[in-house]
Structure formats: C-alpha cells, structure tokens
Design a protein around this motif. Structure first.
Motif, short mmCIF file in Angstrom:
data_model
loop_
_atom_site.label_atom_id
_atom_site.label_comp_id
_atom_site.label_asym_id
_atom_site.label_seq_id
_atom_site.Cartn_x
_atom_site.Cartn_y
_atom_site.Cartn_z
N ILE A 27 1.37 33.43 27.83
CA ILE A 27 1.94 34.29 28.85
C ILE A 27 3.47 34.29 28.78
CG2 ILE A 27 2.15 34.68 31.34
CD1 ILE A 27 -0.62 35.31 30.06
N ASN A 28 4.05 33.12 28.56
CA ASN A 28 5.50 33.04 28.49
C ASN A 28 6.06 33.83 27.31
OD1 ASN A 28 5.76 31.45 30.77
ND2 ASN A 28 5.70 29.51 29.65
N LEU A 43 4.79 36.60 26.15
CA LEU A 43 4.71 38.00 26.55
C LEU A 43 5.76 38.34 27.60
CD1 LEU A 43 0.83 38.37 26.63
CD2 LEU A 43 2.39 39.46 25.03
N VAL A 44 6.09 37.38 28.44
CA VAL A 44 7.16 37.60 29.42
C VAL A 44 8.50 37.74 28.72
CG1 VAL A 44 8.48 36.53 31.31
CG2 VAL A 44 5.97 36.46 31.33
N ARG A 45 8.75 36.88 27.73
CA ARG A 45 10.02 36.95 27.00
C ARG A 45 10.16 38.26 26.23
NH1 ARG A 45 9.19 31.29 25.95
NH2 ARG A 45 8.40 31.69 23.84
N GLU A 46 9.03 38.82 25.79
CA GLU A 46 9.06 40.07 25.04
C GLU A 46 9.07 41.30 25.95
OE1 GLU A 46 5.86 40.03 22.25
OE2 GLU A 46 6.60 38.25 21.19
N GLY A 47 8.98 41.08 27.27
CA GLY A 47 9.05 42.20 28.19
C GLY A 47 7.74 42.91 28.44
N VAL A 48 6.65 42.38 27.88
CA VAL A 48 5.34 43.00 28.07
C VAL A 48 4.80 42.67 29.47
CG1 VAL A 48 2.98 43.14 27.21
CG2 VAL A 48 4.87 42.91 25.60
N LEU A 49 5.07 41.43 29.91
CA LEU A 49 4.68 40.99 31.25
C LEU A 49 5.92 40.63 32.05
CD1 LEU A 49 1.69 38.58 30.39
CD2 LEU A 49 1.54 40.96 31.16
N GLU A 50 5.79 40.61 33.36
CA GLU A 50 6.88 40.17 34.22
C GLU A 50 6.31 39.30 35.34
OE1 GLU A 50 8.87 43.24 36.36
OE2 GLU A 50 7.09 44.50 36.50
N LYS A 51 7.03 38.21 35.65
CA LYS A 51 6.62 37.32 36.74
C LYS A 51 7.34 37.71 38.01
CE LYS A 51 5.31 33.32 33.93
NZ LYS A 51 5.49 31.87 33.67
N ARG A 52 6.59 37.86 39.09
CA ARG A 52 7.17 38.22 40.38
C ARG A 52 6.99 37.03 41.32
NH1 ARG A 52 4.46 44.26 40.96
NH2 ARG A 52 5.22 45.07 38.94
N HIS A 53 8.12 36.54 41.81
CA HIS A 53 8.11 35.33 42.64
C HIS A 53 7.19 35.50 43.84
CE1 HIS A 53 9.54 31.58 44.27
NE2 HIS A 53 9.82 32.18 45.43
N GLY A 54 6.25 34.57 43.96
CA GLY A 54 5.33 34.58 45.09
C GLY A 54 4.17 35.55 44.96
N SER A 55 4.15 36.33 43.89
CA SER A 55 3.09 37.33 43.75
C SER A 55 2.19 37.09 42.54
CB SER A 55 3.69 38.73 43.64
OG SER A 55 4.42 39.05 44.81
#
Length: 240
Positions: free
Chosen positions: A53-54, A56-68
């Motif tokens: 997951i990390n 994919l987050v670094r590549e911009g495919v996923l994004e983490k939303r605080h608390g969500s």
C-alpha cells in the motif's frame, strides 16, 4: 489473481501489482479494503500489506486520508494523459546514443492474452533490440493491425523510430496511450539478446496506442534492463 508464494518476486510487490491492476480495471474504487481484509484474503502478514500500500501511495495511485482510511486517488493514473515518448527520445534525454536492430517481423496469430487486450485475431509482429551507446538495454515486441504492420515493414527498421514512420510517413495520428510498467522475469530468448543471465528480473512495459477514431494501432510488450534503464513519466491532468 492470486499471489505466487514460490516466486522469487517479493510478496508485497506481487500484491502491489494486483491492487494496481484492480484499480486500472475499475474493480477497486473509493475506499480500499482494510489491512485485515487483505491479510485474510491473500494469507500474508500485515507488514506485506503495508509495504504494498505504501508503494502505491508514493506513486500517487492511492491516498491516505487522516481518520478515514486509504482511497483510490480522485484521478487514477490510468485516467491521466502523459507525454508519449519514444525509447529513442528517452535515450537521448539521458545523454546516450540511441540505436535499434531489427530481429524479425512477420504476420502471426497473437497469444490469447494479447488478443484479449487488443482484439487482434491476426497481427503483424515486429521485434527489435534497443541500444544505448551500443549496449543492448531492451527488447521491444510490437503488434500491429496487418495493414499498418505491413506498411511499416517496407521501411528500414534499423536505427529508426517507429513512431516517426507511423506519424510522418503513414499519417497515423496518435490520440491516446496507456502504459503499465512493472517487473518480471525475462524470457530466455530475450535474455540472450540483452547478454544477461536467464531468469533475470527486468523492467516490463506494456503500451497500447489508439488513433483519433479510438482504434488500437499498436500494442507493445517490452523488456528493459533495470540496471541501465528507468522511466520518467510526465503527466498532465485530464479534465472533464
């Protein structure tokens, strides 16, 4: 699609590829499953899931939303339009001399996987080895509709850019391209062309190009030496 626990490819990399494919095909949208869901479904550890997951987050495919939680980005990568750059241009950009050697070309029936991707029941196949400063760095396999492929084959395909032939000589106007980049084990025959050991891990790239009518004019499957080649992709937002 399942993980191969006997593969030399790390599990977190395999899981990343699976999730990325599901996003590209629209199977995953909005909020993605929890770490626990991934762990139970794929029988992997929490650290394996987090590493995938990390990435994919670094590549911009996923994004983490605080608390969500973690979500598919508002505009996934496959909905963006990047600059369609030839291998020749990329090699020049890194200050090296590009080259290409034709291996073979002929009419053929593509494997089922390519037929499914392109709709080509028959195709014209062109294979070339790409060079940078006279060192082989990649093998590119091109699949074309028969008429286009036969027209391209009339030209000298050594040390030339296929895109330039298509656009400047044949008048084919590219309108859209999608590309998937990953890692994989190079086929034995291609390893010989690159002077690398069999079963070597290399960069893989699949590219589909469409014309202004939305018809697929080219499918490319390529293998590049990871120690000598990298991709730089410039992306611009596609609105509307």
């Amino acid at each position: 699609m399942q993980l191969n626990y006997d593969s030399s490819i790390p599990l977190h990399v395999q899981l990343k590829v699976i999730v990325e494919k599901q996003i590209a095909e629209g199977e995953l949208t909005g909020q993605i499953p929890t770490e626990r869901n991934f762990m139970e479904y794929y029988h992997v550890s929490r650290s394996t899931v987090r590493e995938a997951i990390n990435l994919l987050v670094r590549e911009g495919v996923l994004e983490k939303r605080h608390g969500s939680g973690t979500f598919v980005s508002l505009k996934p990568i496959h909905q963006w339009l990047g600059n369609l750059t030839s291998t020749t241009e990329l090699i020049r950009q890194i200050g090296m001399k590009p080259g290409a050697k034709l291996i073979n070309h002929y009419k053929m029936t593509p494997e089922a996987y390519i037929q499914e991707k392109t709709g080509f029941s028959d195709a014209f196949f062109i294979k070339r080895v790409r060079y940078a400063d006279e060192t082989p760095i990649g093998v590119e396999r091109h699949y074309y509709p028969i008429e286009i492929g036969e027209a391209i084959a009339k030209y000298d395909l050594n040390d030339t850019t296929l895109y330039e032939i298509e656009e400047n000589e044949l008048g084919i106007l590219f309108a859209e391209a999608s590309q998937m980049i990953g890692i994989g084990i190079i086929p034995d025959e291609e390893a010989a062309h690159l002077n690398i050991p069999q079963m070597s891990h290399v960069l893989t790239a699949e590219r589909i190009i469409k014309d202004q009518e939305g018809s697929i004019v080219e499918f490319e499957k390529a293998y590049y030496r990871s120690d000598m080649f990298n991709f730089q992709i410039n992306l611009s937002r596609k609105f509307g």
